[in-house]
Design a protein around this motif. Structure first.
Motif, PDB file in Angstrom:
ATOM      1  N   ARG A 126     -42.160  15.373  34.758  1.00 54.83           N
ATOM      2  CA  ARG A 126     -42.983  16.232  33.900  1.00 54.83           C
ATOM      3  C   ARG A 126     -42.154  17.271  33.162  1.00 54.83           C
ATOM      4  NH1 ARG A 126     -46.634  20.245  37.513  1.00 54.83           N
ATOM      5  NH2 ARG A 126     -47.120  20.950  35.411  1.00 54.83           N
ATOM      6  N   TYR A 127     -40.923  17.558  33.648  1.00 56.34           N
ATOM      7  CA  TYR A 127     -40.067  18.566  33.022  1.00 56.34           C
ATOM      8  C   TYR A 127     -39.032  17.943  32.077  1.00 56.34           C
ATOM      9  CZ  TYR A 127     -42.089  21.504  36.652  1.00 56.34           C
ATOM     10  OH  TYR A 127     -42.960  22.169  37.459  1.00 56.34           O
ATOM     11  N   ARG A 128     -39.099  16.654  31.885  1.00 56.90           N
ATOM     12  CA  ARG A 128     -38.175  15.973  30.977  1.00 56.90           C
ATOM     13  C   ARG A 128     -38.388  16.470  29.545  1.00 56.90           C
ATOM     14  NH1 ARG A 128     -38.958  11.580  27.770  1.00 56.90           N
ATOM     15  NH2 ARG A 128     -37.233  10.115  27.418  1.00 56.90           N
ATOM     16  N   GLU A 160     -27.863  20.983  26.937  1.00 58.62           N
ATOM     17  CA  GLU A 160     -28.197  22.402  27.056  1.00 58.62           C
ATOM     18  C   GLU A 160     -29.608  22.646  27.579  1.00 58.62           C
ATOM     19  OE1 GLU A 160     -26.028  24.739  26.708  1.00 58.62           O
ATOM     20  OE2 GLU A 160     -24.442  23.380  26.047  1.00 58.62           O
ATOM     21  N   LEU A 161     -30.535  21.713  27.311  1.00 59.79           N
ATOM     22  CA  LEU A 161     -31.922  21.905  27.719  1.00 59.79           C
ATOM     23  C   LEU A 161     -32.283  21.144  28.987  1.00 59.79           C
ATOM     24  CD1 LEU A 161     -33.769  21.736  24.267  1.00 59.79           C
ATOM     25  CD2 LEU A 161     -32.890  23.740  25.470  1.00 59.79           C
ATOM     26  N   ALA A 162     -31.315  20.483  29.604  1.00 55.71           N
ATOM     27  CA  ALA A 162     -31.594  19.712  30.819  1.00 55.71           C
ATOM     28  C   ALA A 162     -32.202  20.618  31.889  1.00 55.71           C
ATOM     29  CB  ALA A 162     -30.314  19.074  31.348  1.00 55.71           C
ATOM     30  N   SER A 215     -36.610  24.977  32.983  1.00 60.05           N
ATOM     31  CA  SER A 215     -36.708  23.890  32.012  1.00 60.05           C
ATOM     32  C   SER A 215     -36.553  24.413  30.591  1.00 60.05           C
ATOM     33  CB  SER A 215     -38.047  23.161  32.160  1.00 60.05           C
ATOM     34  OG  SER A 215     -39.126  24.035  31.933  1.00 60.05           O
ATOM     35  N   TRP A 216     -36.677  23.511  29.625  1.00 60.42           N
ATOM     36  CA  TRP A 216     -36.418  23.856  28.224  1.00 60.42           C
ATOM     37  C   TRP A 216     -37.415  24.868  27.668  1.00 60.42           C
ATOM     38  CZ3 TRP A 216     -40.034  22.748  24.386  1.00 60.42           C
ATOM     39  CH2 TRP A 216     -41.086  21.913  24.759  1.00 60.42           C
ATOM     40  N   ASN A 217     -38.599  24.956  28.259  1.00 63.63           N
ATOM     41  CA  ASN A 217     -39.614  25.853  27.718  1.00 63.63           C
ATOM     42  C   ASN A 217     -40.120  26.873  28.735  1.00 63.63           C
ATOM     43  OD1 ASN A 217     -40.932  23.997  29.298  1.00 63.63           O
ATOM     44  ND2 ASN A 217     -42.660  23.712  27.915  1.00 63.63           N
TER      45      ASN A 217
END
Length: 602
Positions: A126-128, A160-162, A215-217
Motif C-alpha cells: 500500500r506504500y508503494r 529517493e521516495l522509496a 513514505s513518499w507522502n
C-alpha cells in the motif's frame, strides 16, 4: 522602464512563447495523436478543475508580459498540449495502449517501483510509489529541458521516495494444556474418575509487525494491542493464543521528500499544481478516486498561493494590523481573534482563493461577500471589515461562545444549529481547535518592539551562538558569509536585524530558504545584511526595521544541511548574483568563532 523598451520586451517574449508552445505541441502531438483519438472525448469530458485552475494562474501571470492577442494564440496551443499530455499521463500511468519504446519504459518503471517494497508483504504494498505519480512527473518534466531523461527521473524518484519500514517483534504465543484423568477404587469397591488439566505449556512465536513507515507522502505510526483468546478444546487438549491487532493508526501527511526533488529540478508553484492535476485526472479517468493533497500541504507549509510565496509568520499580521485594529473597534471583536481567523483562512495572503471559491484574507464566499456589502473580496480593507462583521454576528448569535461562532464561520450557522454544536466535519473540528491557538499566539506578538537592545556599535550580533564556518574558500568554492548552527538547542533561536534599515527583500529561495535582506546606511556607507534558512519571515519588503528587531527563527529551509543561520554582509551596494559586494562579517559585526571553525580568524 520606457514604453518602447517594454514593447520590445513584449515582442521578444511573444515570439519566444509562441515558438516554445508550438514546439512542445508538435513534439507531444506526433506521438500521442493516434492514442488521443481513442480517449480524447473521455479526457475532455473528465478534465478537472485542478488543471483548469493551474493553467489559468499560469496564463493570467503571462498576460502582462506577452499581451492579449498573443495570449489567445498561446491559449489554444497550450490547451491542446495539456490535453495531449493528460492523455499521455493516463496511458503511461496504467500501461494502456502502449507499444515499442513507451511499453519498454513503462515496464522499466514498474520494475523500479516494485523494487522499493517487498511484494510478498501485503502491508508494504500500500506504500508503494504509484505509477500515476511518476507518469505525471514525467509529463511536467517534458515541458522543460529536463524531460529528455525519463529513465533517470524514474531512478531518482524510486530511490529517493522509496518507503522506509520499521518492524517490531511481537510474541504471538500459543498456550496448551492436556487433560489427565485417573480412576480410583473406593473401599466399598466402587470406582470414581477424576480429571484435571496439566500445567500450561507455552510455545513462543515471534512475528514482525509494522510499526512505522516513512513514505513518499507522509509518515505512519501503528500501535497494537494484545489479546489472549478463550480456551479452545479439542479432545483431551485445549489451547489458547495471544494475538496482536492494530489499535491505533496515526497518519501524518508530509510531502517533504517529494517536494525537495521537484525543487532541485527547478519546479515552480504552477509546475507543481499542474503535476497534481495530471495525477488526479489520471487516477480518476482510470476508474479511481484519489486526491493527492500535495498543493494543500504545500500551501500550509509555506503560504505559497497563486504563483509566489507569502509570509506566513507575524509579518503579515503587522502589515494588516491597522485594518485589523479598525475592524476590531467598529465591530467589538478582539484583534487577535481576527488575526487568528486570517492566519487559518489565508495565512495573510489577500489574493488567496480556496478550492471551493472562497476569496481574500478572510476567505469570503461570493454570496456571503455580497450579503456583507463586500464588492471586492481581494481588497484587504473590505475583506477584513466584512469578515469581522460576520464573526461578530456569529458571536452575538451564540452568546459570545467563541467555539460555536468559529464553527458557524467555517461550516455555517445552519449546520451548527442542525447538530446542536460543532458539526462532525473533520475540517470544522480542526478549525475550532486551531484558530483559538492562533488567537492566543497573537496576544504575544509585537510589531514594532525590538527584542534585543541596540548596542553602542554600528552593528549587533544577529543571533546567539558561534560561527562554525566562516567567510572564505570552502570545498573548492567561495563561501560569501558565515554560518551559526543551532548546535543542539531545542528551543526557537531568534534572528534579529543587525542595524536599523529598510527591508529590501523578504522572500523564499530554493537555495537560501526563507530569506530577508536589509539595507543599512551607516554614516553614509550603504551596507546590506542577509539572513537565510529561517523557519519563516516576520517582516515584509519595504518595511522599516530597528536594530535588534525580530526577523524570524533559526531554521533549515532551502538547501541546508542542518538548522543554522547563514549570514552575509555586503558593502557599497546590494547583494547580487555574483556577490561581488560581499565582505567578511567578522570585520564589522561582533561575532564569535567556535574552536576549530573553518575560515574564522578573529
Amino acid at each position: 522602464m520606457a514604453i518602447h523598451e517594454n514593447q520590445d520586451q513584449k515582442s521578444e517574449a511573444r515570439k519566444a512563447a509562441e515558438h516554445h508552445a508550438k514546439q512542445l505541441a508538435q513534439k507531444k502531438g506526433r506521438s500521442l495523436l493516434k492514442k488521443g483519438i481513442k480517449v480524447g472525448v473521455k479526457a475532455i469530458a473528465k478534465a478537472t478543475a485542478t488543471l483548469v485552475a493551474a493553467l489559468t494562474k499560469l496564463l493570467v501571470s503571462t498576460l502582462a508580459l506577452v499581451g492579449l492577442p498573443t495570449l489567445i494564440i498561446v491559449i489554444g496551443i497550450v490547451i491542446l498540449l495539456i490535453l495531449l499530455m493528460l492523455i499521455s499521463s493516463m496511458l503511461f500511468g496504467t500501461g494502456t495502449d502502449l507499444e515499442g519504446e513507451d511499453q519498454e519504459l513503462y515496464e522499466y518503471m514498474v520494475d523500479q517501483l516494485n523494487s522499493t517494497v517487498d511484494l510478498n508483504k501485503t502491508e508494504q504494498v500500500r506504500y508503494r510509489i504509484p505509477e500515476e505519480l511518476v507518469a505525471s512527473t514525467i509529463q511536467v518534466d517534458a515541458l522543460t529541458d529536463l524531460g529528455n531523461d525519463p529513465r533517470g527521473l524514474i531512478q531518482e524518484l524510486s530511490k529517493e521516495l522509496a518507503p522506509e519500514f520499521t518492524y517490531r517483534k511481537y510474541n504471538e504465543y500459543t498456550e496448551s494444556q492436556t487433560r489427565r484423568c485417573r480412576t480410583r477404587t473406593n473401599d466399598d469397591g466402587s470406582t470414581r474418575r477424576s480429571c484435571s488439566w496439566s500445567s500450561t505449556t507455552r510455545t513462543d512465536n515471534y512475528v514482525d509487525k509494522l510499526v512505522h513507515v516513512n513514505s513518499w507522502n507522509g509518515t505512519s505510526d501503528i500501535e497494537y494491542t494484545g489479546r489472549v483468546s478463550d480456551w479452545k478444546r479439542n479432545g483431551n487438549k485445549r489451547t489458547r493464543k495471544k494475538t496482536y491487532s492494530i489499535s491505533k493508526y496515526d497518519r501524518k501527511e508530509d510531502f517533504t521528500k517529494f517536494d525537495n526533488i521537484l525543487n532541485a529540478r527547478g519546479y515552480e508553484y504552477n509546475d507543481k499544481s499542474l503535476l497534481e492535476g495530471f495525477y488526479e485526472d489520471t487516477v480518476n479517468m482510470n476508474g479511481g478516486s484519489k486526491r493527492l493533497g500535495y498543493i494543500d500541504w504545500l500551501d500550509q507549509q509555506t503560504g505559497w498561493f497563486d504563483g509566489g510565496y507569502w509570509d506566513t509568520s507575524t509579518g503579515g499580521y503587522c502589515e494588516f494590523k491597522p485594518i485589523i485594529d479598525q475592524a476590531s473597534d467598529e465591530h467589538g471583536v478582539e484583534p487577535e481573534l481576527i488575526a487568528g481567523i486570517i492566519q487559518k483562512e489565508s495565512t495573510f495572503n489577500p489574493n488567496a482563493i480556496s478550492h471551493v471559491g472562497a476569496m481574500g484574507l478572510m476567505q469570503l464566499m461570493p454570496a456571503t461577500a455580497e450579503g456583507l456589502g463586500v464588492d471586492n473580496p481581494f481588497d484587504p480593507y473590505q475583506s477584513v471589515m466584512g469578515g469581522t462583521r460576520y464573526i461578530a454576528d456569529m458571536l452575538n448569535q451564540y452568546n459570545g461562545d467563541m467555539v460555536l461562532a468559529l464553527a458557524a464561520y467555517n461550516a455555517g450557522p445552519g449546520n451548527v444549529n442542525k447538530y446542536g454544536g460543532v458539526p462532525p466535519f473533520a475540517e470544522t473540528q480542526d478549525y475550532v481547535a486551531t484558530v483559538p491557538q492562533y488567537y492566543e499566539d497573537f496576544k504575544s506578538v509585537s510589531c514594532d518592539t525590538p527584542i534585543v537592545e541596540s548596542g553602542s556599535g554600528n552593528f549587533i550580533t544577529p543571533t546567539s551562538g558561534s560561527i562554525n564556518s566562516g567567510y572564505g574558500m570552502r570545498s573548492g568554492s567561495m563561501h560569501h558569509g558565515v554560518d551559526i548552527p543551532l548546535a543542539g538547542r531545542t528551543h526557537d533561536v531568534p534572528i534579529v536585524a543587525v542595524a536599523d534599515g529598510t527591508v529590501r527583500r523578504s522572500y523564499y529561495s530554493d537555495t537560501y530558504g526563507h530569506t530577508v535582506m536589509i539595507e543599512h546606511n551607516i554614516e553614509g556607507v550603504i551596507f546590506e545584511s542577509l539572513y537565510a534558512h529561517m523557519t519563516g519571515r516576520a517582516v515584509s519588503e519595504g518595511q522599516k526595521v530597528s536594530q535588534g528587531q525580530f526577523l524570524g527563527n533559526m531554521g533549515n529551509t532551502g538547501r541546508s544541511t542542518g538548522p543554522h543561520l547563514h549570514f552575509e554582509l555586503h558593502k557599497d551596494g546590494h547583494w547580487n548574483i555574483k556577490k561581488s559586494n560581499s565582505v567578511n562579517p567578522l570585520f564589522y559585526v561582533p561575532l564569535e568563532c567556535r574552536a576549530g571553525a573553518r575560515n574564522c580568524n578573529q
